[in-house]
Write an enzyme that holds these catalytic residues in place. Structure first.
Site, PDB file in Angstrom:
ATOM      1  N   ARG A 141     -43.661 -55.272 -15.446  1.00 17.06           N
ATOM      2  CA  ARG A 141     -42.833 -54.280 -16.150  1.00 17.06           C
ATOM      3  C   ARG A 141     -43.340 -53.988 -17.554  1.00 17.06           C
ATOM      4  NH1 ARG A 141     -37.410 -53.380 -13.995  1.00 17.06           N
ATOM      5  NH2 ARG A 141     -37.878 -53.237 -11.789  1.00 17.06           N
ATOM      6  N   ARG A 158     -38.312 -49.544 -20.042  1.00 12.71           N
ATOM      7  CA  ARG A 158     -37.342 -49.086 -21.023  1.00 12.71           C
ATOM      8  C   ARG A 158     -37.412 -49.744 -22.385  1.00 12.71           C
ATOM      9  NH1 ARG A 158     -32.737 -49.937 -16.662  1.00 12.71           N
ATOM     10  NH2 ARG A 158     -34.311 -51.491 -16.210  1.00 12.71           N
ATOM     11  N   ARG A 171     -39.247 -40.611 -19.466  1.00  8.02           N
ATOM     12  CA  ARG A 171     -38.249 -40.791 -18.424  1.00  8.02           C
ATOM     13  C   ARG A 171     -37.177 -39.708 -18.528  1.00  8.02           C
ATOM     14  NH1 ARG A 171     -34.052 -41.889 -16.029  1.00  8.02           N
ATOM     15  NH2 ARG A 171     -33.215 -43.920 -15.453  1.00  8.02           N
ATOM     16  N   ASP A 175     -42.391 -47.808  -7.521  1.00  8.26           N
ATOM     17  CA  ASP A 175     -41.376 -48.819  -7.244  1.00  8.26           C
ATOM     18  C   ASP A 175     -41.535 -49.338  -5.817  1.00  8.26           C
ATOM     19  OD1 ASP A 175     -38.781 -49.897  -8.690  1.00  8.26           O
ATOM     20  OD2 ASP A 175     -38.353 -49.776  -6.543  1.00  8.26           O
ATOM     21  N   TYR A 215     -33.270 -55.426   0.253  1.00  3.45           N
ATOM     22  CA  TYR A 215     -32.652 -54.205  -0.309  1.00  3.45           C
ATOM     23  C   TYR A 215     -32.183 -53.269   0.803  1.00  3.45           C
ATOM     24  CZ  TYR A 215     -34.037 -55.714  -4.924  1.00  3.45           C
ATOM     25  OH  TYR A 215     -34.147 -56.439  -6.083  1.00  3.45           O
TER      26      TYR A 215
HETATM   27  O1  CP3 Z   1     -44.688 -51.808 -15.113  1.00  2.00           O
HETATM   28  C1  CP3 Z   1     -44.564 -52.194 -13.922  1.00  2.00           C
HETATM   29  O2  CP3 Z   1     -44.322 -53.379 -13.619  1.00  2.00           O
HETATM   30  C2  CP3 Z   1     -44.854 -51.213 -12.803  1.00  2.00           C
HETATM   31  C3  CP3 Z   1     -43.766 -50.519 -12.194  1.00  2.00           C
HETATM   32  C4  CP3 Z   1     -42.726 -51.272 -11.386  1.00  2.00           C
HETATM   33  C5  CP3 Z   1     -41.341 -50.926 -11.409  1.00  2.00           C
HETATM   34  N1  CP3 Z   1     -40.694 -51.674 -10.463  1.00  2.00           N
HETATM   35  C6  CP3 Z   1     -40.758 -49.889 -12.264  1.00  2.00           C
HETATM   36  C7  CP3 Z   1     -39.294 -49.842 -12.445  1.00  2.00           C
HETATM   37  C8  CP3 Z   1     -42.859 -52.311 -10.463  1.00  2.00           C
HETATM   38  C9  CP3 Z   1     -44.106 -53.102 -10.084  1.00  2.00           C
HETATM   39  C10 CP3 Z   1     -41.568 -52.548  -9.878  1.00  2.00           C
HETATM   40  C11 CP3 Z   1     -41.325 -53.533  -8.815  1.00  2.00           C
HETATM   41  C12 CP3 Z   1     -39.950 -53.748  -8.345  1.00  2.00           C
HETATM   42  N2  CP3 Z   1     -38.978 -52.806  -8.161  1.00  2.00           N
HETATM   43  C13 CP3 Z   1     -39.441 -54.997  -7.903  1.00  2.00           C
HETATM   44  C14 CP3 Z   1     -40.222 -56.287  -7.826  1.00  2.00           C
HETATM   45  C15 CP3 Z   1     -40.383 -56.931  -9.147  1.00  2.00           C
HETATM   46  C16 CP3 Z   1     -39.096 -57.423  -9.795  1.00  2.00           C
HETATM   47  O3  CP3 Z   1     -38.742 -56.817 -10.823  1.00  2.00           O
HETATM   48  O4  CP3 Z   1     -38.475 -58.323  -9.264  1.00  2.00           O
HETATM   49  C17 CP3 Z   1     -38.111 -54.793  -7.506  1.00  2.00           C
HETATM   50  C18 CP3 Z   1     -37.166 -55.853  -6.991  1.00  2.00           C
HETATM   51  C19 CP3 Z   1     -37.836 -53.404  -7.657  1.00  2.00           C
HETATM   52  C20 CP3 Z   1     -36.580 -52.693  -7.301  1.00  2.00           C
HETATM   53  C21 CP3 Z   1     -35.915 -52.116  -8.484  1.00  2.00           C
HETATM   54  N3  CP3 Z   1     -36.432 -51.074  -9.224  1.00  2.00           N
HETATM   55  C22 CP3 Z   1     -34.665 -52.468  -9.015  1.00  2.00           C
HETATM   56  C23 CP3 Z   1     -33.767 -53.564  -8.480  1.00  2.00           C
HETATM   57  C24 CP3 Z   1     -34.442 -51.634 -10.114  1.00  2.00           C
HETATM   58  C25 CP3 Z   1     -33.190 -51.557 -10.935  1.00  2.00           C
HETATM   59  C26 CP3 Z   1     -33.135 -52.613 -11.967  1.00  2.00           C
HETATM   60  C27 CP3 Z   1     -33.680 -52.103 -13.260  1.00  2.00           C
HETATM   61  O5  CP3 Z   1     -34.494 -52.806 -13.861  1.00  2.00           O
HETATM   62  O6  CP3 Z   1     -33.276 -51.000 -13.653  1.00  2.00           O
HETATM   63  C28 CP3 Z   1     -35.585 -50.790 -10.256  1.00  2.00           C
HETATM   64  C29 CP3 Z   1     -35.784 -49.748 -11.290  1.00  2.00           C
HETATM   65  C30 CP3 Z   1     -37.086 -49.760 -12.031  1.00  2.00           C
HETATM   66  N4  CP3 Z   1     -38.321 -49.971 -11.481  1.00  2.00           N
HETATM   67  C31 CP3 Z   1     -37.261 -49.465 -13.420  1.00  2.00           C
HETATM   68  C32 CP3 Z   1     -38.638 -49.506 -13.676  1.00  2.00           C
HETATM   69  C33 CP3 Z   1     -39.343 -49.212 -14.984  1.00  2.00           C
HETATM   70  C34 CP3 Z   1     -36.152 -49.079 -14.397  1.00  2.00           C
HETATM   71  C35 CP3 Z   1     -35.769 -47.674 -14.067  1.00  2.00           C
HETATM   72  C36 CP3 Z   1     -35.380 -46.797 -15.226  1.00  2.00           C
HETATM   73  O7  CP3 Z   1     -36.246 -46.302 -15.971  1.00  2.00           O
HETATM   74  O8  CP3 Z   1     -34.164 -46.547 -15.343  1.00  2.00           O
END
Ligand code: CP3
Length: 354
Positions: free
Chosen positions: A29, A33, A42, A79, A156
């Site tokens: 990540r 944000r 975003r 994602d 999920y």
């Molecule tokens: O920078 C990076 O790591 C690359 C991009 C990336 C994202 N998600 C962007 C993201 C990667 C590799 C992921 C993987 C991901 N997504 C996982 C596995 C890793 C982990 O975090 O455990 C999982 C479980 C997800 C599913 C997911 N995506 C959830 C549960 C959520 C909501 C929780 C949250 O943090 O908001 C997301 C959203 C998400 N994926 C965001 C980002 C930057 C936030 C979204 C936003 O901008 O509002």
């Protein structure tokens, strides 16, 4: 490509068993944000999913952390839940609530899912992001592609979103439900096809995220975690994609050693609860380790951050990829990330042979 470029990619060197020119560093990540420039793009994109499917904007947010921090890799911005969406599952992200998916809980729902090549074809905008990134990345930075592991993505899909205990999915695994096995099988095929397309577009390494691997004990881990990840890697190899794979089976603790031996990965991502002594003494002789600073230590800063970084710098740099044990959280202060980077780079500056 410039001569010697690959030798300057510290992450690739370590994954190939070579001495890197410095300790490779990237952060899960690292785009997100906690960066104001991410929040701006975003907002411009409209929604998180629109951002994922807009190649120019997705490439832009992938590059943002590299402009601030001297990291060795960029991770594709996308994602893990794009794969179920591409298989035909309705997906949305509700602000403050995380993902919402149309639940898959029986054989009829599994049978309705699109096949692997249809799903992989629907993710064309992601491959375009990868192509843009390969053109724009600095030569020392490795491009990491990724997907979610079948178990984590299945949780999920079965729960219909995030769930604190994932009881429905874990009970289906305990009971050996056939529809769950069929779902995992479909996810293996779709994920392999997706990763192959990322590699064809220019991804140099891929990471498989199994965030909830720690849900399963002996007996079920092989069937739902190690086996499916091994199958994805085997399918990738059959289809001609032979880049190194990092397996992030989060929360499996002492089972990381067997996972490293059996999954076919070049490196294992370690969760923050894993002792650094265990990484050094048990895992490093067998596999490259990645991790495992607690993301909360980066929020706290101060001594807990300094000590946590120093502990990880005791790992041999030819066997370690510096990272967190899980992703950065939105409240992470950017100055603390800068401090962490300075501490890591001091080691290389001090040890450089002139
Ligand atoms: O920078 C990076 O790591 C690359 C991009 C990336 C994202 N998600 C962007 C993201 C990667 C590799 C992921 C993987 C991901 N997504 C996982 C596995 C890793 C982990 O975090 O455990 C999982 C479980 C997800 C599913 C997911 N995506 C959830 C549960 C959520 C909501 C929780 C949250 O943090 O908001 C997301 C959203 C998400 N994926 C965001 C980002 C930057 C936030 C979204 C936003 O901008 O509002």
């Amino acid at each position: 490509m410039m001569a010697g470029e690959k030798g300057r990619q510290a992450l690739l060197s370590v994954l190939k068993g070579e001495m890197p020119w410095r300790r490779p560093v990237w952060f899960m990540r690292q785009a997100g944000r906690y960066l104001e420039e991410y929040r701006r793009v975003r907002a411009q994109a409209g929604s998180f999913l629109d951002l994922c499917y807009s190649p120019e904007l997705a490439a832009e947010v992938t590059l943002q952390p590299l402009r601030r921090f001297d990291v060795d890799a960029a991770i594709l911005f996308a994602d893990i839940l794009l794969v179920p969406q591409a298989m035909g599952v309705a997906l949305s992200f509700q602000t403050g609530e995380g993902p919402v998916l149309e639940p898959v809980r029986d054989m009829a729902a599994v049978e309705r899912l699109a096949d692997a090549s249809t799903a992989a074809a629907a993710l064309e905008p992601v491959y375009e992001t990868v192509r843009i990134l390969r053109r724009e990345l600095p030569a020392h930075a490795t491009l990491i592609g990724f997907c979610g592991a079948p178990w984590t993505v299945a949780t999920y899909m079965v729960e219909g979103g995030s769930s604190p205990e994932r009881l429905r999915t874990r009970m289906a695994a305990m009971r050996g439900e056939e529809w769950l096995a069929a779902l995992i099988e479909k996810l293996v095929e779709a994920s392999a096809a997706y990763l192959v397309r990322q590699v064809e577009a220019g991804a140099q390494v891929v990471q498989i995220f199994d965030t909830w691997a720690g849900d399963l004990g002996d007996g079920l881990r092989e069937r739902y975690v190690t086996g499916p990840i091994r199958s994805i890697i085997e399918r990738m190899r059959e289809m001609g994609a032979d880049v190194p794979v990092i397996g992030f089976a989060r929360g499996i603790g002492a089972a990381q050693l067997a996972f490293a031996r059996e999954a076919g990965v070049a490196a294992v991502g370690c969760e923050s609860s894993m002792p650094v002594d265990y990484m050094r003494e048990v895992l490093v002789p067998k596999v490259v380790v990645q991790g495992n600073l607690d993301p909360l230590a980066v929020i706290a800063g101060g001594d807990v951050l300094e000590e946590g970084v120093q502990r990880l710098l005791s790992l041999p740099k030819e066997r370690h990829i510096f990272n967190l044990g899980h992703g950065f959280r939105p409240e992470t202060p950017v100055e603390h990330v800068e401090r962490m980077m300075a501490l890591i780079r001091e080691e290389d500056d001090a040890g450089r042979v002139v």
